[in-house]
Design a protein around this motif. Structure first.
Motif, PDB file in Angstrom:
ATOM      1  N   SER A  39      43.054 -34.392  64.158  1.00 45.78           N
ATOM      2  CA  SER A  39      44.413 -34.984  62.921  1.00 45.78           C
ATOM      3  C   SER A  39      44.695 -33.335  62.589  1.00 45.78           C
ATOM      4  O   SER A  39      43.698 -32.759  61.649  1.00 45.78           O
ATOM      5  CB  SER A  39      43.810 -35.354  61.899  1.00 45.78           C
TER       6      SER A  39
ATOM      7  N   GLN B 103      47.631 -32.988  57.835  1.00 42.71           N
ATOM      8  CA  GLN B 103      47.814 -34.615  56.757  1.00 42.71           C
ATOM      9  C   GLN B 103      49.202 -34.829  56.208  1.00 42.71           C
ATOM     10  O   GLN B 103      49.896 -34.094  55.968  1.00 42.71           O
ATOM     11  CB  GLN B 103      46.965 -34.528  55.239  1.00 42.71           C
TER      12      GLN B 103
ATOM     13  N   ARG C 278      44.882 -28.780  57.173  1.00 42.18           N
ATOM     14  CA  ARG C 278      43.532 -29.692  56.917  1.00 42.18           C
ATOM     15  C   ARG C 278      42.660 -27.992  56.534  1.00 42.18           C
ATOM     16  O   ARG C 278      43.108 -26.515  56.335  1.00 42.18           O
ATOM     17  CB  ARG C 278      43.104 -29.948  58.396  1.00 42.18           C
TER      18      ARG C 278
ATOM     19  N   TYR D  45      46.281 -37.128  60.646  1.00 39.01           N
ATOM     20  CA  TYR D  45      45.918 -38.209  59.676  1.00 39.01           C
ATOM     21  C   TYR D  45      46.972 -38.043  57.834  1.00 39.01           C
ATOM     22  O   TYR D  45      47.146 -37.600  56.972  1.00 39.01           O
ATOM     23  CB  TYR D  45      44.640 -37.020  58.335  1.00 39.01           C
TER      24      TYR D  45
ATOM     25  N   ILE E  25      47.176 -39.871  54.602  1.00 37.02           N
ATOM     26  CA  ILE E  25      46.845 -40.641  53.458  1.00 37.02           C
ATOM     27  C   ILE E  25      47.909 -41.311  52.310  1.00 37.02           C
ATOM     28  O   ILE E  25      48.634 -40.782  52.460  1.00 37.02           O
ATOM     29  CB  ILE E  25      46.435 -39.450  52.270  1.00 37.02           C
TER      30      ILE E  25
ATOM     31  N   GLY F  70      44.493 -37.626  48.091  1.00 31.79           N
ATOM     32  CA  GLY F  70      45.506 -36.445  48.723  1.00 31.79           C
ATOM     33  C   GLY F  70      44.954 -35.862  47.278  1.00 31.79           C
ATOM     34  O   GLY F  70      45.885 -34.300  47.370  1.00 31.79           O
TER      35      GLY F  70
END
Length: 217
Positions: free
Chosen positions: A81, A84, A95, A128, A130, A136
């Motif tokens: 991933s 995000q 990330r 990814y 959230i 977050g």
């Protein structure tokens, strides 16, 4: 094969017994069962593919034979991933640096282990997600551009000879990445979802037949 004979409990031995009861006695319980497997290994492994991950992990611990069949299935999907997606943010979030280092270390472990790298059949690249605002809120002092994480994966792709499925979600594909993807010799199922190949004049036709293309562009 061990002998199987019957003992009889009689009324004289136990007055409470109203009838003769046959009791099986196995002289050697270990040798009474054949060591030959009930099903071929290939069929067992195919059955294991329908198990959820938790059951597959338990199956791999049941015996040495089951471990050899089930463990490769635990590593059949390689997922990364590179960024995000937060439910409340308009732009993706990069990330942290530690994740990039983790991906590189994980890829190296796969590459150096023949069983692991040959077990990989599905490569998945997806953000990814959230969905909770509290999850977050964490901020990282150093982040890594998603392109650098993907570059590490692209460089490792030739090390996985049995990849037949690629899922790529919500991340645009650079021309050199697409070139590496189309060179995967066993790729049959390609899933490109909400992404674009840049620049627009790149030849999108792979040099071989792909059985399934879902949500292209």
């Amino acid at each position: 094969m061990s002998a199987l004979f019957m003992n009889t409990v009689t009324r004289e031995e136990d007055p409470s017994v109203l009838y003769d009861i046959p009791v099986p006695v196995i002289s050697n319980p270990v040798q009474s069962f054949s060591s030959k497997p009930l099903l071929p290994p290939e069929l067992l492994q195919h059955i294991f593919t329908f198990l959820p991950p938790s059951s597959l992990k338990a199956t791999s611990l049941a015996s040495v034979a089951f471990s050899q069949l089930a463990q490769p299935l635990l590593f059949s999907t390689l997922s990364i991933s590179p960024l995000q997606i937060l439910f409340y943010a308009s732009e993706p979030v990069f990330r942290p640096r530690w994740y990039s280092e983790y991906v590189r270390a994980r890829l190296q472990i796969y590459i150096l282990n023949d069983k692991l790298r040959c077990a990989v059949r599905h490569v998945r690249v997806s953000p990814y997600r959230i969905d909770s605002q509290s999850d977050g809120r964490r901020s990282f002092s150093t982040t890594v551009a998603p392109e650098l994480i993907i570059e590490a994966l692209i460089a490792a792709l030739p090390s996985f000879p049995n990849v037949d499925t690629l899922s790529w979600h919500c991340i645009d594909i650079l021309p050199n990445w697409w070139s590496s993807i189309t060179q995967l010799p066993r790729l049959k199922h390609l899933w490109l979802n909400s992404c674009t190949v840049f620049p627009g004049n790149v030849d999108l036709a792979p040099p071989y037949s792909i059985e399934t293309v879902i949500d292209l562009f």
